[in-house]
Design an enzyme around this catalytic site. Structure first.
Site, PDB file in Angstrom:
ATOM      1  N   CYS A 106       0.831  -1.219   0.000  1.00  0.00           N
ATOM      2  CA  CYS A 106       0.000   0.000   0.000  1.00  0.00           C
ATOM      3  C   CYS A 106       0.856   1.256   0.000  1.00  0.00           C
ATOM      4  O   CYS A 106       0.544   2.245  -0.664  1.00  0.00           O
ATOM      5  CB  CYS A 106      -0.903   0.039   1.231  1.00  0.00           C
ATOM      6  SG  CYS A 106      -2.019  -1.347   1.355  1.00  0.00           S
TER       7      CYS A 106
HETATM    8  C1  BEZ Z   1       0.596  -4.660   1.961  1.00  0.00           C
HETATM    9  O1  BEZ Z   1       0.185  -3.538   1.658  1.00  0.00           O
HETATM   10  O2  BEZ Z   1       1.774  -4.940   1.878  1.00  0.00           O
HETATM   11  C2  BEZ Z   1      -0.372  -5.716   2.373  1.00  0.00           C
HETATM   12  C3  BEZ Z   1      -1.492  -5.393   3.095  1.00  0.00           C
HETATM   13  C4  BEZ Z   1      -2.366  -6.403   3.488  1.00  0.00           C
HETATM   14  C5  BEZ Z   1      -2.094  -7.725   3.144  1.00  0.00           C
HETATM   15  C6  BEZ Z   1      -0.969  -8.038   2.383  1.00  0.00           C
HETATM   16  C7  BEZ Z   1      -0.100  -7.024   1.977  1.00  0.00           C
END
Ligand code: BEZ
Length: 209
Positions: free
Chosen positions: A45
């Site tokens: 994200c």
């Molecule tokens: C991420 O943004 O890295 C992420 C968020 C939730 C689950 C898996 C990855």
């Protein structure tokens, strides 16, 4: 049932990192790139938020406002933005919806319960100035989106609206475009005085400026 292409995007009022917005009023005469995230302070994200911020000039050129959503509150979002700016070497200026109660995520079917009951998956909605949903895409939590594709599809939608054409696979600005089968050859000759190539009666290419 989820939202579909051609539906009017549901309206909502919500707190964001830039204050309270009424979604439709905020979109105004622009296009909108509305995209969701599972959570603040997560790695994938963070890169996506950073990339969107870095592309601010590209979204501006396309009269498109980015709007992020993550299922956390304003306070967490504001702290996270500092990290995004710091780690992604950018300045994030677009609003991020505060959705700790997942109300907006549920309204847009961004929660996929077999993946998570509480966090949004990576949904994309491209919404036009009439507030119509023109594209939906859904990515899993562990795969970051391709932002070249997001800009490309906005270009394709806007070129289609302006010129009454369709775009072939892997089209990019400057490439040949397709004359829809609903346009007769006679009308195509008037509409596209630059001419067109007829590969098959249903497969005709032309150029646009
Ligand atoms: C991420 O943004 O890295 C992420 C968020 C939730 C689950 C898996 C990855």
């Amino acid at each position: 049932m989820g939202l579909r292409i051609g539906d009017i995007a549901p309206n909502f009022s919500v707190e964001t990192t830039k204050g309270k917005i009424d979604f439709h009023d905020w979109i105004g005469d622009s296009w909108c790139f509305f995209f969701s995230h599972p959570a603040d302070f997560t790695p994938v994200c963070t890169t996506e938020m950073g990339r969107t911020a870095q592309l601010a000039g590209e979204f501006d050129k396309r009269n498109t406002k980015p709007l992020g959503l993550s299922t956390d509150g304003v306070k967490e979002h504001l702290a996270w933005i500092e990290d995004v700016n710091d780690t992604q070497n950018t300045t994030l200026t677009f609003p991020i919806v505060a959705d700790a109660d997942t109300k907006i995520a549920q309204l847009f079917d961004m929660i996929h319960p077999n993946e998570s009951d509480t966090a949004a998956v990576r949904s994309v909605f491209i919404i036009d100035p009439n507030k119509k949903i023109r594209l939906t895409m859904t990515y899993p939590m562990n795969v970051g989106r391709n932002f070249d594709e997001i800009l490309r599809v906005i270009d394709a939608l806007q070129a289609g609206d302006k010129n009454g054409i369709a775009t072939p696979a892997d089209w990019n600005v400057g490439d040949k475009v397709i004359i829809p089968p609903s346009v007769s050859n006679e009308d195509a000759a008037k509409k596209f005085p630059q001419g067109f190539d007829e590969i098959r009666p249903y497969l005709r290419f032309t150029t646009i400026g």
